[in-house]
Design an enzyme around this catalytic site. Structure first.
Site: not given
Length: 86
Positions: A6, A15, A18, A20
């Site tokens: 990344r 990006r 990503d 989460d």
């Protein structure tokens, strides 16, 4: 993210990757680098829309609200469900 290369040049910029972690059951954690549930989960229609579709009765472990109710509160403006590309 780091392991997969990344690149993050600036905050809020696009990006290469990503990931989460949004929630883990009903756990509530506040540690450096990890907060569960995700601190802005209940404010993001693009997260709540699929969650409410898959698991409408899931309850936010802090707010106590169901996914479907959180989505109703935030609305789903700007969220478009795309057809599957199998």
């Amino acid at each position: 993210e780091r392991r997969f290369g990344r690149e993050r040049s600036e905050r809020w910029a696009a990006r290469t990757l990503d990931l989460d972690l949004l929630a883990f059951g009903d756990r509530v954690l506040h540690r450096p680098g990890l907060q569960l549930p995700h601190p802005r989960l209940a404010e993001r229609p693009f997260v709540l829309a699929p969650l409410a579709e898959l698991w409408p009765d899931w309850r936010h472990p802090v707010a106590g609200e169901r996914a479907a109710d959180l989505l109703a509160l935030t609305g789903s403006a700007g969220v478009t469900r795309l057809p599957p590309r199998w």
